[in-house]
Design a protein around this motif. Structure first.
Motif, short mmCIF file in Angstrom:
data_model
loop_
_atom_site.label_atom_id
_atom_site.label_comp_id
_atom_site.label_asym_id
_atom_site.label_seq_id
_atom_site.Cartn_x
_atom_site.Cartn_y
_atom_site.Cartn_z
N LEU A 99 0.84 -1.20 0.00
CA LEU A 99 0.00 0.00 0.00
C LEU A 99 0.87 1.23 0.00
CD1 LEU A 99 -3.00 1.05 0.29
CD2 LEU A 99 -2.50 1.25 2.72
N LEU A 100 0.62 2.13 -0.94
CA LEU A 100 1.38 3.38 -1.03
C LEU A 100 0.45 4.52 -1.42
CD1 LEU A 100 4.60 2.28 -2.98
CD2 LEU A 100 4.47 2.95 -0.57
N PRO A 101 0.63 5.70 -0.81
CA PRO A 101 -0.11 6.88 -1.28
C PRO A 101 0.57 7.44 -2.51
CG PRO A 101 1.28 7.47 0.58
CD PRO A 101 1.48 5.99 0.36
N LYS A 102 -0.20 7.76 -3.54
CA LYS A 102 0.40 8.27 -4.77
C LYS A 102 -0.65 9.10 -5.52
CE LYS A 102 2.88 5.26 -6.84
NZ LYS A 102 3.25 4.06 -7.62
N ASN A 103 -0.28 10.34 -5.81
CA ASN A 103 -1.15 11.23 -6.60
C ASN A 103 -2.56 11.33 -6.00
OD1 ASN A 103 0.97 11.60 -8.49
ND2 ASN A 103 0.36 9.75 -9.59
N GLY A 104 -2.62 11.47 -4.69
CA GLY A 104 -3.92 11.66 -4.03
C GLY A 104 -4.76 10.40 -3.92
N ARG A 105 -4.16 9.23 -4.11
CA ARG A 105 -4.88 7.96 -4.01
C ARG A 105 -4.10 6.99 -3.12
NH1 ARG A 105 -8.86 6.69 -7.88
NH2 ARG A 105 -9.21 8.30 -9.43
N PHE A 106 -4.80 5.99 -2.62
CA PHE A 106 -4.16 4.85 -1.99
C PHE A 106 -4.00 3.77 -3.06
CE2 PHE A 106 -5.61 6.08 2.44
CZ PHE A 106 -4.32 6.21 2.95
N CYS A 107 -2.77 3.44 -3.41
CA CYS A 107 -2.51 2.40 -4.41
C CYS A 107 -2.18 1.09 -3.70
CB CYS A 107 -1.34 2.81 -5.31
SG CYS A 107 -1.67 4.33 -6.25
N MET A 108 -2.90 0.03 -4.05
CA MET A 108 -2.76 -1.26 -3.39
C MET A 108 -2.51 -2.35 -4.41
SD MET A 108 -5.51 -3.27 -0.96
CE MET A 108 -4.97 -2.45 0.55
N TRP A 109 -1.70 -3.35 -3.99
CA TRP A 109 -1.49 -4.52 -4.85
C TRP A 109 -2.82 -5.15 -5.22
CZ3 TRP A 109 2.79 -7.31 -1.55
CH2 TRP A 109 4.03 -6.73 -1.82
N ARG A 110 -3.07 -5.28 -6.49
CA ARG A 110 -4.31 -5.90 -6.96
C ARG A 110 -4.41 -7.36 -6.52
NH1 ARG A 110 -8.08 -4.87 -10.73
NH2 ARG A 110 -6.97 -3.01 -11.44
N ASP A 111 -3.26 -8.04 -6.44
CA ASP A 111 -3.26 -9.46 -6.09
C ASP A 111 -3.91 -9.72 -4.73
OD1 ASP A 111 -2.13 -10.17 -8.44
OD2 ASP A 111 -0.16 -10.70 -7.64
N LEU A 112 -3.74 -8.79 -3.79
CA LEU A 112 -4.33 -8.98 -2.47
C LEU A 112 -5.84 -9.14 -2.56
CD1 LEU A 112 -2.39 -6.45 -0.20
CD2 LEU A 112 -2.03 -8.91 -0.43
N ASP A 114 -7.61 -9.72 -5.63
CA ASP A 114 -7.98 -10.75 -6.59
C ASP A 114 -7.93 -12.14 -5.97
OD1 ASP A 114 -8.40 -8.84 -8.47
OD2 ASP A 114 -6.51 -9.15 -9.55
N ARG A 115 -6.99 -12.35 -5.04
CA ARG A 115 -6.87 -13.65 -4.38
C ARG A 115 -7.80 -13.77 -3.18
NH1 ARG A 115 -1.06 -12.80 -4.80
NH2 ARG A 115 -1.01 -12.53 -2.53
N GLY A 116 -8.59 -12.73 -2.96
CA GLY A 116 -9.52 -12.75 -1.84
C GLY A 116 -8.87 -12.59 -0.49
N GLU A 117 -7.68 -12.01 -0.45
CA GLU A 117 -6.96 -11.86 0.81
C GLU A 117 -7.35 -10.53 1.48
OE1 GLU A 117 -2.81 -12.40 0.19
OE2 GLU A 117 -3.06 -14.31 -0.85
#
Length: 234
Positions: A99-112, A114-117
């Motif tokens: 998880l990283l803040p970037k350009n006014g958004r929270f960007c998160m690994w999609r895999d987390l 998509d895998r239902g984690e």
């Protein structure tokens, strides 16, 4: 801690070295009696009976407030709070941290997601708030401690269950990581509130007078936290 029940009111008793007893409604709706070790069970039962209407009223308010709890979904565009502002979630395929803040958004690994984690996704937010809170809340404690008239303390940011903050027997402070979702003014109120407990362990008029000395508008911040606290979650 022990549990008891009088008619339709279930409550828990937490005994300590404090000199007075009081009743509080915890953030999860539990009725908690904080009492001196010396007070007999019969006296606690009398307190519950005497405060029966107050307990009913506050439990009803708790149910109303929690009916508006925000259930966030881990999908693009969902809003997550940081210091009182809502940041939209953006699921990304590649970045260095979960998880990283970037350009006014929270960007998160999609895999987390998509895998239902979902628990891993929640943990990513928790770790982010702990890392940011450890520095920011430490600074606010250092700022307010001399104003309250207490020595600077060790500070930790972690999971605290249903408490916004706590103090250990040796005087170290801990703050819930969810505090970092609140506006800075509310974080300051939580800090001052906890520091004033070094003068008074309970919530008597003397305690609130200490809070008022440092933060005269504390009532508005206290009410904000009561009203919006249920929404500070991931």
């Amino acid at each position: 801690m022990s549990g008891s029940r009088i008619k339709d009111i279930t409550y828990e008793v937490l005994r300590s070295q404090r000199s007075t007893a009081d009743i509080v409604i915890e953030r999860d709706g539990r009725v908690l009696v904080r009492a001196p070790k010396s007070i007999p069970d019969e006296r606690i039962e009398e307190m519950i009976e005497a405060k029966r209407y107050w307990i009913y009223k506050n439990l009803a308010e708790w149910r109303d407030l929690n009916a508006t709890r925000v259930l966030r979904e881990y999908r693009n565009g969902e809003g997550f709070l940081y210091l009182g502002r809502s940041y939209r979630l953006l699921l990304v395929a590649d970045q260095d941290e979960p998880l990283l803040p970037k350009n006014g958004r929270f960007c998160m690994w999609r895999d987390l997601v998509d895998r239902g984690e979902i628990e891993a996704a929640k943990a990513a937010f928790r770790d982010y708030y702990i890392a940011r809170g450890s520095e920011r809340i430490r600074q606010r404690v250092d700022y307010y401690a001399p104003k309250v008239g207490v020595a600077q303390r060790d500070v930790a940011v972690r999971e605290l269950g249903n408490r916004w903050a706590s103090c250990s027997p040796n005087g170290n402070l801990a703050f819930h990581w969810k505090c970092m979702m609140a506006p800075q003014t509310i974080i300051d109120y939580i800090v001052v509130h906890e520091l004033c407990h070094f003068h008074h362990l309970d919530h008597t008029d003397a305690f609130w007078n200490e809070v008022d000395k440092v933060m005269p508008a504390y009532g508005e911040r206290k009410e904000w936290l009561r009203t919006h606290g249920a929404g500070l979650d991931v």
